[in-house]
Design a protein around this motif. Structure first.
Motif, short mmCIF file in Angstrom:
data_model
loop_
_atom_site.label_atom_id
_atom_site.label_comp_id
_atom_site.label_asym_id
_atom_site.label_seq_id
_atom_site.Cartn_x
_atom_site.Cartn_y
_atom_site.Cartn_z
N TYR E 8 0.75 -1.18 0.10
CA TYR E 8 0.23 -0.04 0.15
C TYR E 8 0.93 1.27 -0.01
CZ TYR E 8 -3.61 -3.20 1.36
OH TYR E 8 -4.52 -4.28 1.26
N GLN E 9 0.31 2.19 -0.59
CA GLN E 9 1.05 3.25 -0.61
C GLN E 9 0.24 4.38 -0.54
OE1 GLN E 9 3.77 4.36 -3.69
NE2 GLN E 9 5.24 5.53 -2.32
N GLU E 10 0.34 5.45 0.46
CA GLU E 10 -0.65 6.77 0.39
C GLU E 10 -2.15 6.42 0.37
OE1 GLU E 10 0.28 10.48 -0.39
OE2 GLU E 10 2.12 9.66 0.18
N GLY E 11 -2.43 5.25 1.24
CA GLY E 11 -3.58 4.88 1.56
C GLY E 11 -4.27 4.14 0.43
N ARG E 12 -3.43 3.92 -0.73
CA ARG E 12 -3.95 3.09 -1.85
C ARG E 12 -3.44 1.73 -2.00
NH1 ARG E 12 -7.81 5.89 -3.80
NH2 ARG E 12 -8.02 7.78 -3.00
N LYS E 13 -4.05 0.87 -2.51
CA LYS E 13 -3.42 -0.74 -2.90
C LYS E 13 -2.40 -0.23 -3.91
CE LYS E 13 -4.67 -5.17 -4.24
NZ LYS E 13 -5.76 -6.16 -4.08
N LEU E 14 -1.09 -0.79 -3.73
CA LEU E 14 -0.14 -0.74 -4.80
C LEU E 14 -0.30 -1.88 -5.88
CD1 LEU E 14 3.27 0.86 -3.81
CD2 LEU E 14 1.62 1.80 -5.67
N ALA E 15 -0.12 -3.27 -5.23
CA ALA E 15 -0.37 -4.39 -6.03
C ALA E 15 -0.45 -5.41 -4.95
CB ALA E 15 1.01 -4.54 -7.07
N ASP E 16 -1.07 -6.62 -5.56
CA ASP E 16 -0.53 -7.89 -4.91
C ASP E 16 0.82 -8.24 -5.27
OD1 ASP E 16 -3.19 -9.27 -3.63
OD2 ASP E 16 -3.92 -8.56 -5.48
N ILE E 17 1.60 -8.62 -4.19
CA ILE E 17 3.01 -8.73 -4.55
C ILE E 17 3.46 -10.10 -3.99
CG2 ILE E 17 3.67 -6.42 -4.48
CD1 ILE E 17 4.74 -6.95 -1.65
N ASP E 18 4.63 -10.67 -4.51
CA ASP E 18 4.73 -11.89 -4.26
C ASP E 18 5.87 -11.84 -2.84
OD1 ASP E 18 5.38 -14.62 -5.44
OD2 ASP E 18 7.24 -14.18 -4.41
N LYS E 19 5.70 -12.95 -2.17
CA LYS E 19 6.59 -12.96 -0.95
C LYS E 19 8.08 -12.40 -0.85
CE LYS E 19 5.80 -17.09 0.43
NZ LYS E 19 6.00 -18.42 1.09
N SER E 23 10.74 -7.33 0.58
CA SER E 23 11.77 -6.39 0.96
C SER E 23 11.99 -5.20 0.18
CB SER E 23 13.34 -7.24 1.10
OG SER E 23 13.37 -7.96 0.02
N ASN E 24 11.52 -5.27 -1.37
CA ASN E 24 11.71 -4.17 -2.18
C ASN E 24 10.92 -2.90 -1.70
OD1 ASN E 24 13.44 -5.81 -3.58
ND2 ASN E 24 11.93 -6.33 -5.20
N TYR E 25 9.68 -3.47 -1.37
CA TYR E 25 8.59 -2.46 -1.06
C TYR E 25 9.02 -1.96 0.42
CZ TYR E 25 5.75 -3.56 -5.15
OH TYR E 25 5.41 -3.75 -6.43
N LEU E 26 9.62 -2.59 1.04
CA LEU E 26 9.81 -1.97 2.45
C LEU E 26 10.66 -0.98 2.52
CD1 LEU E 26 10.31 -5.40 4.75
CD2 LEU E 26 8.09 -3.93 4.45
N GLN E 27 11.55 -0.90 1.53
CA GLN E 27 12.71 0.08 1.57
C GLN E 27 11.71 1.54 1.04
OE1 GLN E 27 15.35 -1.49 -1.15
NE2 GLN E 27 15.84 -3.06 0.50
N ARG E 28 10.73 1.37 0.06
CA ARG E 28 10.09 2.64 -0.41
C ARG E 28 9.50 3.34 0.89
NH1 ARG E 28 6.41 1.41 -5.40
NH2 ARG E 28 7.51 -0.41 -6.28
N PRO E 29 9.71 4.87 1.04
CA PRO E 29 8.92 5.62 1.70
C PRO E 29 7.72 5.60 1.71
CG PRO E 29 10.10 6.87 0.12
CD PRO E 29 10.31 5.54 -0.28
N ASP E 30 7.06 6.05 2.72
CA ASP E 30 5.30 5.97 2.52
C ASP E 30 4.86 4.76 2.20
OD1 ASP E 30 5.81 8.76 3.33
OD2 ASP E 30 5.59 9.27 1.42
#
Lengths: 321, 321, 321, 321, 321
Positions: E8-19, E23-30
Motif C-alpha cells: 500500500y502507498q498513500e492509503g491506496r493498494k499498489l499491488a498484490d506482490i509476491d513474498k 523487501s523491495n517495497y519495505l525500502q520505499r518511503p510511505d
C-alpha cells in the motif's frame, strides 16, 4: 517501672546510667541512650517526655495504650507502636510495645505484656559492628524480635485449624466444628489487625524517602517487611481456608442429614410392611381361607421375615443402611 | 438559632460579639471569629453567607442537610460536613455538623443533633497556646470531639454483637438471632457510611499539599485520621463477624433440624415397634398357639417394653435422644 | 553439595574450575562464574558468602530456606528465591532454588527438590550468542526453566478439577466430591502462594528502572512475567470454579435430599393406604355386611392392589418414583 | 427532531435562530449556540456534524445510541453520554442524552426518553451571571438536572427493598420475597451501570488538568461528582443489603421448614400413640382381663385422651405446636 | 498458508506482490506491506521472521499459539495477540489472531479460527483517507473487527442466562438450572479471559506515551478500548447475575422441599386419622356399645370421611395442599 537505662557509643555500651544523667549523654556526639520502661506511671512518662522532648500527642497515645500498630514521624523522631501477641490458654493475649526513636535516643515502653525484651538488648550488645548504626538499628532489633514472636502464635492457630480439618470430613461433630472454626476465624482476624497495618508502615522504612533514623538500614527493615508479608499471606490464606471449611462443614451437615433420612426411611419400611400384612390378616372377613390353614400363622410370620430380609439386603446395597 | 459568636486573638477570647460586629473583627490581623449555629433558618444562613462570603453551592448543601461527610475546598476556605451519631434506643440517630473555615473565621452549624459542642469551645479556650494556631485548630478540635463520640456508639454495637454471639451456639433462638444480626449489620453499614468517606478526606489534611488553614497542624489532623482508621478497621471487622455469624447461624439451624429429625425418628421407632407386634397378635389365624397361652398377653406387653427399653438405651448412646 | 562450578567468557564455557580458583576468574573482565550447589552445608554457604561477598541477611534466608518467592536487591547484586513444585502422588511437593546474581557470578542453590537444573546449563551453553549477555541471562534461563515446570503441575490440578466436575452433576458421591474440592482448593492456594508474589517481582525486571544485571534483557524477563500472569490467571480462574463447584455440590445435595424425601413419601403411601383399609375391615362392628360377603376378602385385597397400582402410576408420572 | 436552537451572548439569550444561521453566530466572539435535538434522523445528525465539525466516531456513537455513560475529549471539544432513568411501572426505563460541547456550541440530543430538558434551559436563562461562563456551564446544568433525577428513582427502589425487608422476618412468603429481591438486585445493577462509569468521568472534570470548556467551573462539576458519589454509595449499600436479605431469606426458609417438621412430628405423635394402644387391645389373646372389664373401653378411650392432652401440653410448652 | 500479500502507498493498494518482493517495497518511503497468513507452517513463520526482522520470542509465541491476549512492544514494532470467539453449538470456540506491526509492515496470522478477516481488508481499502495513516490504522481495523465480533457471542450467552432466569422461579427443574448456570458461568469466565487482559493493554494505546505506530490514532484506539470496557462491564454483570441466580436456585430448592414436606404431612394425616379410628373399633373389649349399634359401621366410615374432608379444607386453606 524503669527496666534499664544505658548509654551507647560507637556500638558499645558505655554505662548503665541514672535517669537524671540522660541529658548529659544526649549532648555527646555519636552517643545514644536506650531507656526501657514497663507499664510506666504517668510521672515516668512525663519525665521521659521532658527529657527527650517527645510530642504530646504521641505521649498521649502511649499513656492510653490499646493503639493499633503504627509508625508516625514527629519531626526527626519516630513514634512506633507494636503489638505483642502471646498464647494464653484458649485465647490470644495482646500487649503493646511503644518505641520513641530519635537520633540519639530510644525509649521502649512495654505494656500489658509478659514478653521480656532483655534478649534484644543482649543480642544487640553482642554485635557492636551493627549497633554502631545507632538508634535506628535498635528499632530494627526490637521490631525483628517482636515480629519473630508472631510466627509461633500463627503456627499454633494453624495447627488448631488443621486439627479441625481432620475432624471435618468425619462429620461426627458438626456443632463443635462450627464453633471451633468461628473462634479460629476470630483469632485470625485479631492477628490480622496486628500484621495488616504493619505491612503498610514497614514498607515505608526502606526504599524511597525513609525517616532519617532508618537511613542506611534499608536491607534490615526490608527483612522485617518481608516477614510481615509472609505473616499476612499466611493469615489471609488461613482465613480463606476457614471460610471454605465453614462451607464444607455446612455441606457435611446437609449430607449427614440426608443420610439419616435414608436410614430412617429404611427402618420405617422394615416395620411398616409387617404391620400392613398383620393388618390384612387382622381383617374380620368370614371367608378368608388362609386363616383356617394350620400353618397360616407361621407362614405369615415367615413371609414378614423374608420380606424384611430382602428389604434389608436391598437397602444395604444402595447404601441406605 | 445562634448559639454564640466570639472573637479570638492570639489564642485568647476577646469578647462575645454581636452578629453585626463580625466584619469589624474580620479585618483585624491575627484575629478570628467563631460563630456557632444550631438548626439555622434560611435567613440566618443567608446572613452568614454574606458576612463571610461563603460559596453558594456550599451554603446550599448546608441548607439541605443530609449530606455525606466531606471536606471541600472553596478557594482558601474549607467546607466540612461531619456526621454526628447518637444512640437512641434501638436505633442510631444521625445528625450533622457543617463547618465553614476560612483564614479568620469558623462557622459551625449543628443540625438535627442533640450533642452540644460547647465543651469543644471550653476546652479550646483553656489551651490558648494551641488555639493560637487559629481557625484550623478550631476545625481540628471540632473534628476530634465529634470523632471521639463515635467510639462509644461503635462499642455499643459491638456489645450487641457479642451478646448475639453468646446465643449463637446455644441454638435456641435462630429466628431472633438472624433478625438481630440483620439489624446489627444495618447499623454497621450506616456507621461505615460516616467513617468511610472521612477516611479519604482526613488523609488529605496532613502530609503533601494541605489546605492553607490546616498548615502546621499536620500532627493533629493525622491523629484524627488515625482514629478514623481505627474506627473503620473495627467496623469492617465487625461486619465480617456478622457475615460469618449469619453463616454460622444457618449452620446451627440445619444442625438443629438434623437433631430434631433424629429425635423424631427415635420416638417414632418406640411407637412403631409395639404397634407392629400388636398388629401381629391381632391377626385372626385359627392356629396361633401363643394366643391361648395364659401368660401370652403379659408376656407380649413385657416384650414390647423390653424392646422399647433396649431401643431407648441404643438411641441414648448414639445421641439421638 | 557442590554440583558444578564453571567459568564463562564471551558466552562460552572456559573451564570447570575448582572452588579455590573462583576469585582469579572474578577479576578477569567479561568473565563470569556460575556455581551450582544442592542442599549445601553451613560451611559451603559460608565459603560462598566470603568468595562472592554476599549479604548476611540473604545468606541467612538461604540457610533457613522455606522462603516465599522474592527478588531482593543488595547493592548491585540480586538475591532471588524461586519455588519448585513437583507432583508427588496425591500432594504437591515444594522445593526452593535460591539464586545470587552479581555482575560476574551466579550462585544457584537447589534445596529440597528433585528437579535437576543441569538442562538449563546445557541449553545456555548451546546458545553462546545469548549467554554472552552474562549473569543476567543465566538468571533468566533459570527462572524460565523453573516457571515452565509449573504448567504441567497446574494442568494436573486442573484435570483433577475437571474429573470432579464430571461427577458433580451425577450427584452420586457428594461426600467424596466435597472432600476432593476442598483439597483441590488447598493445592491451588499453595500454587498461588508461589506465583502470586512472583507476579509482583518479575514485573520489576523489565521496563522502567531495572536491576543492573537484568539490563538489556527486558524482553526475556517480560516473557517470564507473561508466563507468570498466565499461571496466575489460570489459578484464579480454577479457584473461582472450585468455589462455584462447592456451591453447586451443596445444591445437588439438597436436590438429592428432596428427591429422597419424595421417594420415601411415595413408598410410605403405598404401604399406608392398604394398612388403613385393612384397619377398617379389622373393626369389630356386628353389622358390617361386606364381612359376610363371600368375595369380600379377595375384593378388598384387589382394591388395595388397584389403589397401589394407581398411586404407583401417579407417582411415576410426577417423577416421585 | 429539532427542539430549539438559540444563540447566547454574555449569558443572555440573543435570539431563537434558524439552523442555517448557526455558522454566523459561531464566528462572533463571546457568543455560543445551544441546539437541542430529540431522537434525530440521520440527516439531522449529519447536518450538525458538518455545522460544528464533530468527530465521525462520536457522531457514530450518537447515531447508534445505547452507549454507556462516558465523557470523551475530541481535541478541544467534549462528547458526553448521559443516561436518563425513568420509573415505568415495574421496570426502569433507560434513555440517553448525548451532549457535544465546544468552546462556542452545545448540541444536546435526547434519545428514547420522555424527560424534557426545557426546564434546564429556562433555569439557565434565569441566571445570566452563571450562564456567562459559556458552554461549559450549560454542560453542568444538563448533567446536574439529569443526575438529580436519579435520586427519586433510587428512592423508589430503596422503598421497594424496605417493603421486602418488612415481610422478610414474617417468613410468610419466601418464594415471593426471593423473586422480589432478585429483581431489586437487577434494578440496582442497572442503576450501577449508569452511575459507576460516571464516577470515573466526572472526577476528571475538576481539579488537575480539566477539559478547556470546563475550566473555571471546578466547584460546579465537583458538586455533580459529589452527587454521583452519594448515588454510588447508596446503590452499593442497597446491593449489599439485598445480598444479606437473600441469605436471611434462605435462613428463614430453613427455620420455617424446621418448625413445620416439629409441628408435624407433634401431630404425628398425637395420632400414633392412640393407634398403638388400640392395636394392643386389638390383640386376640384369650387371657386379657381388661377386655372383660365393663369400663375397659371408656377407660381406654379416656387413657388415650389423657395421653394426648399431656403430649399437647408438653409440645406447646416446648414450642413445637 | 499465505492468504494474501499486498503493498500500500498513500492509503491506496499498489499491488498484490509476491513474498520475495516484500523487501523491495519495505525500502520505499510511505509504503507498507500487509501480509495475511492462516495456520502457517514453521517455514512460513521463519520466512516472515527474516523478512521483517521479528523478535525470536514473539515468533515463538506465534508458533506455540494459545496465548492470552496481549500487546508487547519490541523496539519500534508491536506484537499483538487477539483471541477470536465463535459460537459452536453448546460451547464457545476460541481462536487466535497474532499481529506483528512495524512502521512499514503488518503481518496478521489467523490460527484455529474460521472467521475470515478479508472483510477488514476490503473495508480498509474503501477508505483510503484513513488507510493513509499507515500500519497503525490496519492494526486498529483488525482489532475493531475482532472486538465487534465478541458482542453477538456475549449476547447469545446473556440470552441463555435470561432463559434460565425465566425457569428459575418456576422451580420445576432445579437440577437442570444449576447445571445450566454452572456452564454459563464457565463461558463467562472464558470470555472474561479474553476481554480482561485486553482492557489493560488497549488502555495503553491512546493518551500519554503510545507506541509509535499508534501515534495520531488515539481516538480510534480509544473507541476499541471503550468497546472492551462495555464488554467487561456486561460480563462482570452477567457473572454477578449467575452468582445470585445460583443462590436463588438453592433457595427455590429449599422452598420446594419445604412445600413437599407440608404436602406429605397433609396426606399422611388424611390416612393416619382413619387408621387410628379403625384401630379403636378393632379393639376386642366386650363392652363396646357402638359395635352393636346397627348403624355403627356406616357412621364410623362417615365420621372418617367427615374428618378427612374437614382436614382437606383446612390444609387447602393454609396452602399445604
Amino acid at each position: 517501672m524503669l527496666i534499664n537505662c544505658v548509654a551507647y557509643q560507637e556500638g558499645r555500651k558505655l554505662a548503665d546510667i541514672d535517669k537524671r544523667e540522660i541529658s548529659n549523654y544526649l549532648q555527646r556526639p555519636d552517643c545514644f541512650v536506650w531507656v526501657a520502661l514497663k507499664d510506666p506511671t504517668e510521672e515516668e512518662l512525663e519525665e521521659m517526655r521532658e527529657e527527650f522532648g517527645l510530642h504530646e500527642l504521641a505521649v498521649e497515645d502511649a499513656r492510653h495504650g490499646h493503639q493499633r500498630p503504627k509508625i508516625e514521624e514527629y519531626g526527626d523522631s519516630l513514634f512506633v507502636v507494636l503489638n505483642t501477641i502471646e498464647l494464653g490458654g484458649e485465647d490470644l493475649r495482646f500487649g503493646e510495645v511503644d518505641v520513641f526513636v530519635g537520633r540519639n535516643y530510644v525509649l521502649s515502653i512495654r505494656q500489658r505484656s509478659e514478653q521480656t525484651l532483655l534478649g534484644v538488648r543482649a543480642r544487640a550488645e553482642r554485635e557492636p559492628e551493627l549497633l554502631r548504626n545507632g538508634s535506628g538499628y535498635v528499632l530494627y532489633a526490637l521490631m525483628d524480635a517482636i515480629v519473630d514472636r508472631y510466627f509461633p502464635v500463627l503456627d499454633a492457630v494453624e495447627l488448631e485449624l488443621e486439627n479441625i480439618e481432620e475432624r471435618l470430613f468425619a462429620g461426627t461433630s458438626p456443632r463443635g466444628n462450627i464453633e471451633a472454626l468461628y473462634y479460629v476465624k476470630q483469632k485470625l482476624t485479631n492477628l490480622k489487625h496486628v500484621t495488616g497495618p504493619m505491612l503498610e508502615y514497614t514498607g515505608k522504612l526502606y526504599g524511597g524517602r525513609v525517616p532519617q533514623v532508618c537511613a542506611g538500614l534499608g536491607e534490615y527493615f526490608r527483612d522485617v517487611h518481608d516477614h510481615i508479608i509472609r505473616l499476612n499471606q499466611s493469615i489471609d490464606s488461613a482465613r480463606d481456608t476457614v471460610t471454605t471449611a465453614i462451607q464444607v462443614n455446612l455441606a457435611m451437615i446437609t449430607i449427614g442429614e440426608s443420610e439419616v433420612t435414608k436410614r430412617l426411611a429404611a427402618y420405617a419400611a422394615l416395620v411398616a410392611v409387617p404391620t400392613m400384612i398383620a393388618g390384612i390378616y387382622g381383617m374380620n372377613f368370614e371367608h378368608m381361607p388362609e386363616l383356617k390353614w394350620e400353618y397360616g400363622y407361621p407362614f405369615t410370620i415367615g413371609l414378614m421375615a423374608a420380606i424384611d430380609a430382602w428389604l434389608w439386603v436391598k437397602f444395604r446395597k444402595s447404601g441406605w443402611l
